[in-house]
Every structure is written in structure tokens, then in C-alpha cells.
Design a protein around this motif. Sequence first.
Motif, PDB file in Angstrom:
ATOM      1  N   MET A   7      44.942   0.563  31.261  1.00 27.92           N
ATOM      2  CA  MET A   7      43.714   0.343  32.052  1.00 27.92           C
ATOM      3  C   MET A   7      44.022  -1.378  31.969  1.00 27.92           C
ATOM      4  SD  MET A   7      39.712   0.017  30.986  1.00 27.92           S
ATOM      5  CE  MET A   7      39.422   2.017  30.958  1.00 27.92           C
ATOM      6  N   ILE A   8      43.800  -1.813  33.180  1.00 30.54           N
ATOM      7  CA  ILE A   8      43.927  -3.320  33.300  1.00 30.54           C
ATOM      8  C   ILE A   8      42.824  -4.202  32.593  1.00 30.54           C
ATOM      9  CG2 ILE A   8      44.003  -5.340  34.985  1.00 30.54           C
ATOM     10  CD1 ILE A   8      45.274  -3.231  37.009  1.00 30.54           C
ATOM     11  N   VAL A   9      43.209  -5.092  31.770  1.00 37.65           N
ATOM     12  CA  VAL A   9      42.446  -5.815  31.311  1.00 37.65           C
ATOM     13  C   VAL A   9      42.537  -7.362  31.553  1.00 37.65           C
ATOM     14  CG1 VAL A   9      41.992  -4.339  29.138  1.00 37.65           C
ATOM     15  CG2 VAL A   9      43.821  -5.996  28.959  1.00 37.65           C
ATOM     16  N   GLU A  10      43.669  -7.718  32.009  1.00 37.31           N
ATOM     17  CA  GLU A  10      43.857  -8.791  32.627  1.00 37.31           C
ATOM     18  C   GLU A  10      44.674  -8.994  33.412  1.00 37.31           C
ATOM     19  OE1 GLU A  10      44.413 -12.076  29.631  1.00 37.31           O
ATOM     20  OE2 GLU A  10      45.217 -13.310  30.865  1.00 37.31           O
ATOM     21  N   ILE A  17      47.819  -7.270  31.991  1.00 39.75           N
ATOM     22  CA  ILE A  17      48.137  -6.746  30.623  1.00 39.75           C
ATOM     23  C   ILE A  17      47.042  -5.493  30.920  1.00 39.75           C
ATOM     24  CG2 ILE A  17      47.468  -7.233  28.396  1.00 39.75           C
ATOM     25  CD1 ILE A  17      49.281  -9.345  29.414  1.00 39.75           C
ATOM     26  N   LEU A  19      45.766  -1.928  28.605  1.00 37.28           N
ATOM     27  CA  LEU A  19      45.307  -1.183  27.192  1.00 37.28           C
ATOM     28  C   LEU A  19      45.855   0.203  27.446  1.00 37.28           C
ATOM     29  CD1 LEU A  19      44.112  -1.177  24.555  1.00 37.28           C
ATOM     30  CD2 LEU A  19      41.952  -0.947  25.481  1.00 37.28           C
ATOM     31  N   GLN A  37      41.784  -4.529  39.973  1.00 35.15           N
ATOM     32  CA  GLN A  37      40.772  -5.259  39.250  1.00 35.15           C
ATOM     33  C   GLN A  37      40.602  -4.663  37.677  1.00 35.15           C
ATOM     34  OE1 GLN A  37      37.001  -4.731  41.094  1.00 35.15           O
ATOM     35  NE2 GLN A  37      36.630  -2.459  40.345  1.00 35.15           N
ATOM     36  N   PRO A  38      40.193  -5.720  36.782  1.00 32.48           N
ATOM     37  CA  PRO A  38      40.074  -5.242  35.397  1.00 32.48           C
ATOM     38  C   PRO A  38      39.280  -4.004  35.377  1.00 32.48           C
ATOM     39  CG  PRO A  38      39.790  -7.585  35.445  1.00 32.48           C
ATOM     40  CD  PRO A  38      39.830  -7.158  37.013  1.00 32.48           C
ATOM     41  N   GLY A  39      39.705  -2.963  34.491  1.00 34.60           N
ATOM     42  CA  GLY A  39      39.116  -1.594  34.544  1.00 34.60           C
ATOM     43  C   GLY A  39      40.019  -0.565  35.312  1.00 34.60           C
TER      44      GLY A  39
END
Lengths: 347, 246
Positions: A7-10, A17, A19, A37-39
Motif C-alpha cells: 500500500m502506497i504510504v508516500e 514507499i 507498506l 495516491q497514498p492508500g
Amino acid sequence: MPAVTGMIVEIKQHTCIVLTPDGDFRELSLPAGDDLQPGRVITGNPPVRRFLWQPLLIAASVLLLLGGGMLYRGWMTRAVAYISLDINPSVEMALDRREFVRQARGLNNGGAVLLNEAPVVGVPLKGAINSLLQVAVREHYLQPEAHNVILATVTTLNNQPSPDVQVLQQYINQPLQKCRLNAEIVVDQAMPGVLRQAQQAGLSAGRYLLLQRLQSKGVDISSGEINREGMARLEQEKHINIGELMARKQGGRGRAAAPGEVRITPSPEPAPPARVKKPAVPMQSGYLRGDVDSPRKVEPLRVMKHPEGWLNPPGQHELRVKDRGDDRSGGNRGEKLFWRRNRNTGK
Amino acid sequence: MVQPVEEVEKNLARAKNGDRQAREELLAACRPFVARVAAGICHRHVEWGHDDELSVGLIALDEAIDRYEKSREVPFLAFARLIIRSRITDYLRRESRLAAHQTASLEVVQEETGVSRAEADLAWQEYLARETARERMEEIQDYARLLADFDIKFAGLAACAPKHRDARAVLLHVARTLAGDGELFNRLMAGKKLPIQELSALTGVHRKTLERGRRYIIAMALLWRHCREFVYLCHYLKPGAFKGGD
């Protein structure tokens, strides 16, 4: 490397980045798409770290150029010869391959004054000698109506190319002619060993050679005195002729001008070029010394007039003169010439 | 006390299968969650027995249990939060009698505008996708802010997180221990410093290992401790990370 899902966090410029489900944080290449996008859960690969050859090559080239340049500069600016100039002031100059002055030092107070008035470091030899002599005239070390003697000594290190003696004499002549000065110019050559000994004694190579010859002649003189007094005054006080003394070669290299040979007389007409004795041919074992033009033109009589004889370079044979009645050697006036090994070196 | 996410999921599965006991336990366990969501909507403190919003929220949670579908890949708590917000919003609008025709409730739209059930479902799907994406992004931003208090960034975590599965499992175990220990966690929050000595004694992990994984342990402990706020992240991590850490 296997693809990673997370999952994109940044989001960064080219990477992101994520997770991962097993709790790892990983940096992945940013996949194509507008709705990142993040998430958002994506699958991607870690960014490929390309080895940047181009900057490395540029850096290596720059280093190579710098290093090469520094080495070349060091090679070019390394001192290959020393020239000492003795009037009363004594100056010693170190020359590089291009005959530029790399170092200069005054060996007595007068020398320091000359160098203070005429900074010569980085200047070609001709310009340096010109500046020094002009200052010497201005400071009255050389005077029009006085008897002036200039002793120049050349020392070449490790068989490096050395300044030509004739050229050096021309360099000295030219400013003197401009100033219409009488001067006896004596140019000599010294071995590196002599230079080292002279430096240890705090003298110029020329003064050190002069001291040795004066002492061998039995003249009472100290190193302090020879460093203090000017050349002309030494001639007057000690009743010597420096040109003659320096003609008694120890190293057998070069030939000093005889007294009066280099004398520039001021006159209304342009002064004639100074007559300069050409440097002598290096001594060959078994041969007497002669001129450049006629190596076979020996001067036995002149040599034999000195009771001590004269020495060849260390390690070579020396010529001895003994006064005997017989005439087996063919010598004149009952004197005999013979060669024998040098006692000092034992060869 | 924090109830592990997987406990909620377990009770949810049983409740959906008709287990009344499990449903009651789940509703009871999620009462603080409902209260927090309701307080967020009402912008005031709400109290059980006094505020109807809590009752509406609890009913909405019960509805969420029935409507939740795992295939949507949305965490149950996130889904329940959407339902609770929707229902409480409807209740507040009805109560205030303002803008009754502009209600955001899809059910009301259905009732008042007469749209078909299929259209309503489609709209609900879109709404759910849009809202979950927004909430997920906000959640990550909140998490980043929380990490920033400890001077931790995601890029730094990517650099220092253990790459080996076993090493990561050890640090996740330490993080879970830290999150579960109220005293140690309070010390972490107060001093912004990992109680390495105590954690080493508690978990048996060498202090050098804890020091090396300090940032990772803090990040995962914060996530675990606040798993009700970071429901998307915790839900995403649940199968591999937290279970693996045990």
C-alpha cells in the motif's frame, strides 16, 4: 528481483514507499497511472540503481587531468640548477627546466637587500639577473669608477640541462653595458657536492670554491670574511686575482675568464661585445685540458708552473709535477709530468 | 484495552453466521468505537444513556454487521464507520428538520426520490469506494504526522526495516509487546524514547537488536496501539504482519 505488492504510504518523484502486508516498508518504482495516491495498493519492482558510468568517467578524467597537470607542473617547476651571483651581495637562485627562477635567497645582508628590491621568483633568468644588477648599481654595490668583480657559479643537479655559460655571461653583460660599467665577470661551474658543502657553510657555491682555493694557496681567510667582503675588495686586500684563482679548476668543468678578458669599458661608441672564454672540454683521463675549438691544444707550461699541480675530478687520475733534473718525460726545463691515481679516493 | 483486530474479525464471522452471543460481544466490544465516531460527527462529548446519537450509531453498527461483505476488501471497522456516520447524519438532519430534501443518506434518497434499488446500490458502491479511498489517504497522513512526532519518516523506515522475515518477526513481536503494555507505551509517548532496557528484559531480545530496529519498532507499535484509528493500515497488515509476530 520479485515484484512487491504494498500500500502506497508516500509518493516521491520517481518512486514510492509502500507498506507490504508482512509489515515491510519498501521503495518501489512508481508505476504508470494517474490515480496513484497514498492508500492505493500497487505491485511493482524496486527501483534499479543504475551505475552511473558517465559521471564516474567524467570524474576520473578530471582527476587524471588534474593529477597529470600537477605532476607535469611539479616536473617543470622542480629546481634543476642553481646559480649564485656574488658581487658583495650574494644571491642564490634555483632554476627550473625553463630557466625560470623558482627560489631565491640572499646569502648575506646585501643579498637580502637585492632580493627585497628585486623580487625574482617566477621571473626568467635573464630578467632576474637584469633586475638584480640594476638594483646592485642603484645600491652602489657596482660603481662606474670602481673595480667591479662579479662571480657567477652554475651548479647543475643530476645531469639536468644546465644554463649555458656563454649565455649566462651575456645575461650579465647586457645590463652592465647599458649602465656603462667596468666589470670583471668570472663564471664558474660547481659540482652538486660543492653546492651542498657551500650551503652547509652558509656560503654561495662561488664563494665556497674561492675560499677553498685561497686556503689551499695559503691565504689566511675565514668563511665569515669571504662572505662579508665584496669580490673586488677581496682582490685588493688579499692581492689575488679571482679570475686566475677560479681558473685552477677543481672539478675540471667550465673555465673561468682570465683577468681582463671580460672587461666592458664605457666609451662614447657602443661597447664591443665582451670577449668570453668558451667553456673547457671536460677532463678526460690521460689528456690535458684544452679549449673547445682545439681540444688538442694543451697548455702544459701553464699547468706545470704551479708547484702543487692541479687535481682532476675525484676518482680520476691526477697530474703531478715534480722538479727533477733529468728530462726523460720530455718536459721542459727539467720538469717531469706523470699521472698517478688520486690519493683521496684510492682508485 | 485494545481489542485485536483479528478478534473483531473472528466475532464478525460468527455473528454473520447467526451466533447471537458473538454479535452481542462484538457490539459490546465496539461501543468505544461507536462513541468515538459519534463524538467526531457531533463535535462534542457523547455519553451512553444520554445521547441518542450513540443508540443510532449502535444500531448502524448492527446494520453494518449484516451488510458487510469481505469481498469488498474494506476493513469491517472502516465499513462500520461509514454506516454509522451516514445514519447519525440522517438522524441529525431529521432532528433539526433542515434540508430534508438534500439528505446525503442513500436510503432517504431512495425513499424521497424514488430511485430504483439497483441505482441506489450502484451509488452506494461508488460512494463507498470514494469514501474509503479518501479515508485511507487521510489515515496515512495521520500516521505520517504521528511518526513525525518521533522524527520518523517513511523513507527512513524503508531504509531501516529488516528485510529478513525472521528478523522482522522478532521486531514485530517487540512492537506488539510495547503496544500492549500501557505503562511502557505511555513512557514511549511521554519521552519519545524507546524503553530499550525494559523491552529487552520483557522480550528477551538483545538491546543492540532493539537499538538497530528502534524506528521500526516505534512505527509498528504506534500502528498497533492505534489500530482503531488506522483501520485500513491494520487491516492491510493483519494477515502477514501481526499474526506472524506472535
